[in-house]
Every structure is written in structure tokens, then in C-alpha cells.
Design a protein around this motif. Structure first.
Motif, mmCIF file in Angstrom:
data_model
loop_
_atom_site.group_PDB
_atom_site.id
_atom_site.type_symbol
_atom_site.label_atom_id
_atom_site.label_comp_id
_atom_site.label_asym_id
_atom_site.label_seq_id
_atom_site.Cartn_x
_atom_site.Cartn_y
_atom_site.Cartn_z
ATOM 1 N N GLU A 12 3.569 -5.748 34.921
ATOM 2 C CA GLU A 12 4.772 -4.960 35.135
ATOM 3 C C GLU A 12 5.674 -5.672 36.125
ATOM 4 N N SER A 13 6.943 -5.839 35.783
ATOM 5 C CA SER A 13 7.870 -6.524 36.678
ATOM 6 C C SER A 13 9.287 -6.142 36.322
ATOM 7 N N ALA A 14 10.138 -6.090 37.355
ATOM 8 C CA ALA A 14 11.552 -5.796 37.141
ATOM 9 C C ALA A 14 12.397 -7.021 37.441
ATOM 10 N N LEU A 15 11.778 -8.204 37.450
ATOM 11 C CA LEU A 15 12.503 -9.415 37.802
ATOM 12 C C LEU A 15 13.536 -9.751 36.732
ATOM 13 N N SER A 16 14.703 -10.200 37.168
ATOM 14 C CA SER A 16 15.745 -10.572 36.221
ATOM 15 C C SER A 16 15.416 -11.883 35.532
ATOM 16 N N ASN A 17 14.479 -12.670 36.078
ATOM 17 C CA ASN A 17 14.119 -13.959 35.506
ATOM 18 C C ASN A 17 12.934 -13.854 34.555
ATOM 19 N N VAL A 18 12.666 -12.682 34.043
ATOM 20 C CA VAL A 18 11.550 -12.466 33.129
ATOM 21 C C VAL A 18 12.063 -11.804 31.854
ATOM 22 N N VAL A 19 11.596 -12.308 30.705
ATOM 23 C CA VAL A 19 11.928 -11.708 29.412
ATOM 24 C C VAL A 19 10.644 -11.130 28.829
ATOM 25 N N GLN A 20 10.682 -9.865 28.459
ATOM 26 C CA GLN A 20 9.505 -9.162 27.957
ATOM 27 C C GLN A 20 9.487 -9.183 26.431
ATOM 28 N N ALA A 21 8.323 -9.472 25.865
ATOM 29 C CA ALA A 21 8.170 -9.438 24.414
ATOM 30 C C ALA A 21 8.251 -8.006 23.901
ATOM 31 N N GLU A 22 8.751 -7.856 22.683
ATOM 32 C CA GLU A 22 8.934 -6.526 22.124
ATOM 33 C C GLU A 22 7.621 -5.766 21.964
ATOM 34 N N ASN A 23 6.528 -6.495 21.667
ATOM 35 C CA ASN A 23 5.244 -5.816 21.477
ATOM 36 C C ASN A 23 4.528 -5.554 22.793
ATOM 37 N N GLY A 24 5.098 -6.003 23.895
ATOM 38 C CA GLY A 24 4.552 -5.707 25.208
ATOM 39 C C GLY A 24 3.332 -6.509 25.601
ATOM 40 N N THR A 25 2.911 -7.473 24.781
ATOM 41 C CA THR A 25 1.689 -8.205 25.103
ATOM 42 C C THR A 25 1.922 -9.367 26.064
ATOM 43 N N THR A 64 8.517 -16.101 32.056
ATOM 44 C CA THR A 64 9.323 -16.335 33.247
ATOM 45 C C THR A 64 10.274 -17.495 32.990
ATOM 46 N N ILE A 65 11.464 -17.392 33.554
ATOM 47 C CA ILE A 65 12.500 -18.408 33.385
ATOM 48 C C ILE A 65 12.656 -19.173 34.688
ATOM 49 N N ASP A 66 12.601 -20.496 34.602
ATOM 50 C CA ASP A 66 12.832 -21.334 35.767
ATOM 51 C C ASP A 66 14.331 -21.599 35.869
ATOM 52 N N ILE A 72 5.428 -20.390 20.227
ATOM 53 C CA ILE A 72 6.449 -20.341 19.173
ATOM 54 C C ILE A 72 7.239 -19.037 19.275
ATOM 55 N N ASP A 73 6.520 -17.915 19.415
ATOM 56 C CA ASP A 73 7.185 -16.621 19.575
ATOM 57 C C ASP A 73 7.946 -16.555 20.897
ATOM 58 N N ALA A 74 7.391 -17.202 21.928
ATOM 59 C CA ALA A 74 8.052 -17.192 23.238
ATOM 60 C C ALA A 74 9.382 -17.940 23.182
ATOM 61 N N VAL A 75 9.410 -19.073 22.500
ATOM 62 C CA VAL A 75 10.657 -19.825 22.348
ATOM 63 C C VAL A 75 11.686 -18.992 21.590
ATOM 64 N N ASP A 76 11.253 -18.349 20.503
ATOM 65 C CA ASP A 76 12.151 -17.489 19.727
ATOM 66 C C ASP A 76 12.702 -16.354 20.584
ATOM 67 N N LEU A 77 11.839 -15.767 21.406
ATOM 68 C CA LEU A 77 12.250 -14.676 22.293
ATOM 69 C C LEU A 77 13.312 -15.147 23.282
ATOM 70 N N LEU A 78 13.093 -16.307 23.887
ATOM 71 C CA LEU A 78 14.045 -16.824 24.877
ATOM 72 C C LEU A 78 15.388 -17.165 24.233
ATOM 73 N N GLY A 87 19.352 -15.723 24.824
ATOM 74 C CA GLY A 87 20.371 -16.629 25.345
ATOM 75 C C GLY A 87 19.869 -17.675 26.311
ATOM 76 N N TYR A 88 18.550 -17.924 26.333
ATOM 77 C CA TYR A 88 17.997 -18.947 27.217
ATOM 78 C C TYR A 88 17.634 -20.184 26.397
ATOM 79 N N PRO A 89 18.292 -21.307 26.613
ATOM 80 C CA PRO A 89 17.906 -22.523 25.898
ATOM 81 C C PRO A 89 16.556 -23.018 26.388
ATOM 82 N N VAL A 90 15.772 -23.620 25.490
ATOM 83 C CA VAL A 90 14.439 -24.107 25.830
ATOM 84 C C VAL A 90 14.398 -25.609 25.627
#
Length: 280
Positions: free
Chosen positions: A81-94, A98-100, A243-249, A253-256
Motif C-alpha cells: 500500500e502506498s500513496a507515492l506519486s512515483n508509483v503506478v499500480q497495476a489494475e489487478n492489484g498484484t 516505482t518510477i526513478d 512485459i505487463d509492467a512496461v505496458d502499464l508505464l 505516460g512514462y517512457p521506458v
């Protein structure tokens, strides 16, 4: 000779300026705390035993012979659980990523010690791997292989030859006489050079080699390669969730940045809490 006296008005002005400066310093300190709050998300990951708390993702060990973390330096599990703005959460919650802000490799965090999350995570991974085998057109896919227990070097070489797995990095499991766990990270080099490096590290650690615990590498997305890898009983997880993490980012709007020999998104692995008894 003239004397300089400070008037009441100038004294009040000085106090106002001093108060304003103090408020600015507090604001700056609060502003920097956002990035500092990212550190707990990495607590419990790879820490250098001699440094006692310097946190690094696995790829940070690529170019040096490292002294790995000991049980006492591992710390607490990453919070989900986190409210950090530098974190993107997956839709399935698993998992979340984190974004550097400095453009480093993103890091996936998942609480794989939670049986429900582990079950959902592995089911999604299995479905993804089966889809890759069906539609991958025999292309190479990066994978993080976690074994259910340490496998001997001979067992690993047999698996590597059968599957065509191309390693980028190894995690070697060791045990000290007092039962303390140690893990060493080694970048893939020719086998003779690799084993010599492992032997030197064992001597420095005063430890016994248990076997290969995790391998980061690349394998062909085919039934003969990735499919064969998935069939080995010793393989707990052949993880392609990056692969899913890259798609999520990308969707957020986060380039990988693409990594030549390594995962574009670093993955977590439950290796530390597994049973390290060989053949268990």
C-alpha cells in the motif's frame, strides 16, 4: 567617527526576513521528503553486508564482485500500500512499479509472500507465457527464473542446454556454518571465469555453495525453449511480468528505457524466503 545603530523598524524587518528564510527551509525539506519516501519501498531488497544498509536493485551488482546481503541486513518486506506519486499500480492489484525520476530502471514490487497475491501473480504469468509461446514467433524474451530450491551447477547447465537460456546474471545461494543465508550476484561471463569468481567469493564469505537460486536471462518464446523451461519441476517461476509492467508505464505516460542485457523493468523474486535446502 560615526556609530551604527539599528532602528526598531530595521530590527523588525530583520526578524521578518529571518522567519521567511526559516519557512523556506522547512518547505524545501518537505519537498525533498517525497523522494526520500521511496526508500522504504525498497527496504528488504539487496543490501551490501559490509555497508550495512546501502540499497541497490539487482542490476547494480553487474560490474563488481559483491559481498551479498546477510539475513540481518535484509530488513522488512516492501510495503504494497502506498500513496507515492512515483508509483503506478497495476489494475489487478498484484503489483506496482516505482518510477526513478532520474531515468533509472523502473522496479516492480509485489508481495509474493502473500499466498493470494502469489497465486494470482503466477496465474497471470503462466497465461502470459503460454500466449508468448503461441504468438511469440520464436523471438527472444527476457525472463527472471526463480528456482524452488538451489540447483547444482550441473543441473543448471543441463537446463541451460535444453532450453537455450542465455543468462545475464546469476544469484548464487550460500550458507555459513552458523546457518546464515548469503546470496551472491554475478554477471554472466564464461563458465570457467564465473566459477572461479564464485569460489573466491565463497572463501571470502566463509560459506558453502548451495547452488543457483535465480537467473536473469533471455529465452526463445517457443514450446521447445520457454515451454521446456516451464516444464522443469525445479523452476518455481519463469517471470515475464516486466512485459505487463512496461505496458502499464507506457499507458500512464512514462517512457521506458530499453536495457540491452537485462530486464527493462527489474522484477522482485521470492527467493530469500524459499527453502534453501538443495533438492527440497
Amino acid at each position: 567617527m560615526s556609530s551604527l545603530r539599528r532602528s526598531p523598524a530595521s530590527f523588525i524587518l530583520a526578524l521578518v526576513l529571518l522567519l521567511a528564510t526559516a519557512l523556506m527551509l522547512v518547505a524545501l525539506d518537505n519537498g525533498s521528503s517525497t523522494s526520500a519516501q521511496l526508500e522504504p519501498a525498497f527496504d528488504g531488497l539487496q543490501k551490501d553486508a559490509n555497508q550495512g544498509g546501502a540499497v541497490d536493485p539487482p542490476n547494480a551488482y553487474a560490474d563488481r564482485d559483491t559481498t551479498p546481503p546477510t539475513e540481518s541486513s535484509v530488513g522488512t518486506k516492501p510495503p504494497i500500500e502506498s500513496a507515492l506519486s512515483n508509483v503506478v499500480q497495476a489494475e489487478n492489484g498484484t503489483f506496482m512499479v516505482t518510477i526513478d525520476p532520474d531515468g533509472g530502471t523502473p522496479f516492480l514490487i509485489a508481495d509474493l509472500d502473500d499466498p493470494a497475491i502469489m497465486k494470482q501473480y503466477t496465474a497471470a504469468n503462466q497465461a502470459r507465457n503460454e500466449a508468448l509461446i503461441r504468438t511469440g514467433a520464436n523471438q527472444q524474451v527476457d525472463v527472471l527464473v526463480t528456482f524452488a530450491h538451489p540447483v547444482t551447477w550441473r543441473e543448471f547447465v543441463a537446463l541451460r542446454e535444453e532450453t537455450g537460456l542465455t543468462p545475464f546474471q546469476y544469484y548464487f545461494a550460500e550458507i555459513r556454518a552458523d546457518g546464515e543465508k548469503v546470496v551472491n550476484f554475478h554477471r554472466a561471463v564464461p563458465d570457467d571465469e564465473l566459477l572461479a569468481s564464485v569460489s573466491r567469493q565463497l572463501e571470502r564469505d566463509g560459506a558453502e555453495l548451495l547452488g543457483v537460486m535465480v537467473v536473469e536471462g533471455s529465452v526463445q518464446a517457443s514450446s521447445a525453449a520457454l515451454g521446456r523451461l516451464l516444464s522443469f519441476p525445479s523452476v518455481l517461476l519463469a517471470d515475464t511480468t516486466w512485459i505487463d509492467a512496461v505496458d502499464l508505464l507506457v499507458r500512464h505516460g512514462y517512457p521506458v528505457r530499453q536495457v540491452d542485457e537485462g530486464l527493462d523493468v527489474s522484477l522482485t523474486t521470492p527467493y530469500w524466503d524459499l527453502d534453501w535446502a538443495p533438492g527440497s
